[in-house]
Scaffold this motif. Structure first.
Motif, PDB file in Angstrom:
ATOM      1  N   UNK A 256       0.737  -1.330  -0.100  1.00  0.00           N
ATOM      2  CA  UNK A 256      -0.126  -0.033  -0.028  1.00  0.00           C
ATOM      3  C   UNK A 256       0.759   1.501   0.006  1.00  0.00           C
ATOM      4  N   UNK A 257       2.025   0.955  -0.355  1.00  0.00           N
ATOM      5  CA  UNK A 257       3.029   2.256  -0.366  1.00  0.00           C
ATOM      6  C   UNK A 257       3.012   2.977   0.740  1.00  0.00           C
ATOM      7  N   UNK A 258       3.211   2.503   1.945  1.00  0.00           N
ATOM      8  CA  UNK A 258       3.140   3.344   3.222  1.00  0.00           C
ATOM      9  C   UNK A 258       4.703   3.485   3.897  1.00  0.00           C
ATOM     10  N   UNK A 259       4.916   4.711   4.218  1.00  0.00           N
ATOM     11  CA  UNK A 259       6.360   4.959   4.461  1.00  0.00           C
ATOM     12  C   UNK A 259       6.207   4.554   6.022  1.00  0.00           C
ATOM     13  N   UNK A 260       6.796   3.774   6.474  1.00  0.00           N
ATOM     14  CA  UNK A 260       6.721   3.443   7.982  1.00  0.00           C
ATOM     15  C   UNK A 260       7.803   4.139   8.700  1.00  0.00           C
ATOM     16  N   UNK A 261       7.671   5.342   9.052  1.00  0.00           N
ATOM     17  CA  UNK A 261       8.612   6.144   9.717  1.00  0.00           C
ATOM     18  C   UNK A 261       8.377   6.056  11.163  1.00  0.00           C
ATOM     19  N   UNK A 262       9.390   6.618  11.908  1.00  0.00           N
ATOM     20  CA  UNK A 262       9.124   6.515  13.439  1.00  0.00           C
ATOM     21  C   UNK A 262       7.735   7.010  13.753  1.00  0.00           C
ATOM     22  N   UNK A 263       7.533   8.250  13.346  1.00  0.00           N
ATOM     23  CA  UNK A 263       6.121   8.887  13.588  1.00  0.00           C
ATOM     24  C   UNK A 263       5.149   7.982  13.375  1.00  0.00           C
ATOM     25  N   UNK A 264       5.120   7.260  11.989  1.00  0.00           N
ATOM     26  CA  UNK A 264       3.976   6.364  11.667  1.00  0.00           C
ATOM     27  C   UNK A 264       3.897   5.400  12.675  1.00  0.00           C
ATOM     28  N   UNK A 265       4.894   4.729  12.985  1.00  0.00           N
ATOM     29  CA  UNK A 265       4.722   3.583  14.068  1.00  0.00           C
ATOM     30  C   UNK A 265       4.040   4.060  15.481  1.00  0.00           C
ATOM     31  N   UNK A 266       4.310   5.108  16.084  1.00  0.00           N
ATOM     32  CA  UNK A 266       3.766   5.508  17.161  1.00  0.00           C
ATOM     33  C   UNK A 266       2.313   6.036  16.813  1.00  0.00           C
ATOM     34  N   UNK A 267       2.125   6.867  15.929  1.00  0.00           N
ATOM     35  CA  UNK A 267       0.610   7.197  15.473  1.00  0.00           C
ATOM     36  C   UNK A 267      -0.285   6.336  15.108  1.00  0.00           C
ATOM     37  N   UNK A 268       0.352   4.996  14.843  1.00  0.00           N
ATOM     38  CA  UNK A 268      -0.668   3.930  14.109  1.00  0.00           C
ATOM     39  C   UNK A 268      -1.077   3.148  15.642  1.00  0.00           C
ATOM     40  N   UNK A 269      -0.123   3.037  16.505  1.00  0.00           N
ATOM     41  CA  UNK A 269      -0.466   2.802  17.761  1.00  0.00           C
ATOM     42  C   UNK A 269      -1.686   3.547  18.489  1.00  0.00           C
ATOM     43  N   UNK A 270      -1.737   5.054  18.340  1.00  0.00           N
ATOM     44  CA  UNK A 270      -2.785   5.757  18.678  1.00  0.00           C
ATOM     45  C   UNK A 270      -3.846   5.363  18.043  1.00  0.00           C
ATOM     46  N   UNK A 271      -3.678   5.063  17.016  1.00  0.00           N
ATOM     47  CA  UNK A 271      -5.168   4.905  15.874  1.00  0.00           C
ATOM     48  C   UNK A 271      -5.656   3.685  16.489  1.00  0.00           C
ATOM     49  N   UNK A 272      -4.929   2.494  16.747  1.00  0.00           N
ATOM     50  CA  UNK A 272      -5.152   1.182  17.329  1.00  0.00           C
ATOM     51  C   UNK A 272      -5.872   1.286  18.313  1.00  0.00           C
ATOM     52  N   UNK A 273      -5.328   2.238  19.252  1.00  0.00           N
ATOM     53  CA  UNK A 273      -5.836   2.274  20.857  1.00  0.00           C
ATOM     54  C   UNK A 273      -7.223   2.860  20.630  1.00  0.00           C
ATOM     55  N   UNK A 274      -7.550   3.901  19.813  1.00  0.00           N
ATOM     56  CA  UNK A 274      -8.699   4.409  19.580  1.00  0.00           C
ATOM     57  C   UNK A 274      -9.868   3.382  19.236  1.00  0.00           C
ATOM     58  N   UNK A 275      -9.458   2.360  18.112  1.00  0.00           N
ATOM     59  CA  UNK A 275     -10.085   1.508  17.420  1.00  0.00           C
ATOM     60  C   UNK A 275     -10.658   0.644  18.824  1.00  0.00           C
ATOM     61  N   UNK A 276      -9.544   0.091  19.652  1.00  0.00           N
ATOM     62  CA  UNK A 276      -9.864  -0.843  20.701  1.00  0.00           C
ATOM     63  C   UNK A 276     -10.794   0.093  21.685  1.00  0.00           C
ATOM     64  N   UNK A 277     -10.753   1.100  22.017  1.00  0.00           N
ATOM     65  CA  UNK A 277     -11.617   1.824  22.705  1.00  0.00           C
ATOM     66  C   UNK A 277     -13.147   1.881  22.052  1.00  0.00           C
ATOM     67  N   UNK A 278     -13.260   1.965  20.857  1.00  0.00           N
ATOM     68  CA  UNK A 278     -14.343   2.120  20.370  1.00  0.00           C
ATOM     69  C   UNK A 278     -15.166   0.650  20.408  1.00  0.00           C
ATOM     70  N   UNK A 279     -14.487  -0.352  20.230  1.00  0.00           N
ATOM     71  CA  UNK A 279     -14.815  -1.687  20.074  1.00  0.00           C
ATOM     72  C   UNK A 279     -15.111  -1.908  21.453  1.00  0.00           C
ATOM     73  N   UNK A 280     -14.470  -1.500  22.584  1.00  0.00           N
ATOM     74  CA  UNK A 280     -14.683  -1.837  24.241  1.00  0.00           C
ATOM     75  C   UNK A 280     -16.118  -1.364  24.298  1.00  0.00           C
ATOM     76  N   UNK A 281     -16.453   0.034  23.931  1.00  0.00           N
ATOM     77  CA  UNK A 281     -17.481   0.813  24.194  1.00  0.00           C
ATOM     78  C   UNK A 281     -18.912   0.218  23.631  1.00  0.00           C
ATOM     79  N   UNK A 282     -18.486  -0.359  22.481  1.00  0.00           N
ATOM     80  CA  UNK A 282     -19.822  -0.806  21.754  1.00  0.00           C
ATOM     81  C   UNK A 282     -20.062  -2.273  22.259  1.00  0.00           C
ATOM     82  N   UNK A 283     -19.051  -2.921  22.866  1.00  0.00           N
ATOM     83  CA  UNK A 283     -18.982  -4.386  23.669  1.00  0.00           C
ATOM     84  C   UNK A 283     -19.973  -3.916  24.851  1.00  0.00           C
TER      85      UNK A 283
END
Length: 103
Positions: free
Chosen positions: A21-48
């Motif tokens: 998908x032509x993603x440049x996995x920079x240091x920032x991407x790794x950390x920001x992606x974690x933030x995105x995933x935590x947000x999705x976990x939070x949403x899944x938890x709240x729905x559950x």
């Protein structure tokens, strides 16, 4: 499977996905992606937990979503640890396991 093996397998999948998908996995991407995933976990938890819209999903689907998002968060943590050469097992032992109650 040991945590180092899991980390390396997750890296293979992430690198393949990023290349595809032509993603440049920079240091920032790794950390920001974690933030995105935590947000999705939070949403899944709240729905559950019935604290957010379930979007018509069954309780089994909501549970599956929660488990999947938890796996995503762990995978991203492993990717960050690999990126920054952090031995997660050693750091957990240093930070957490020193407080383990003696038996």
């Amino acid at each position: 499977m040991q945590i180092d093996e899991l980390r390396d397998e997750v890296e293979q999948v992430s690198a393949f996905y990023a290349e595809r998908h032509r993603i440049d996995r920079t240091d920032d991407w790794f950390v920001l992606k974690l933030n995105e995933e935590v947000g999705e976990l939070t949403q899944a938890y709240l729905a559950r937990a019935g604290q957010a819209r379930d979007k018509g999903r069954t309780s089994e689907e909501l549970e599956s979503d929660f488990r999947s998002e938890l796996a995503d968060v762990l995978a991203q943590v492993l990717l960050i640890a690999r990126r920054f050469d952090v031995n997660v097992a050693d750091e957990v032992a240093r930070k957490w396991l020193v407080w383990k109650p003696t038996q």
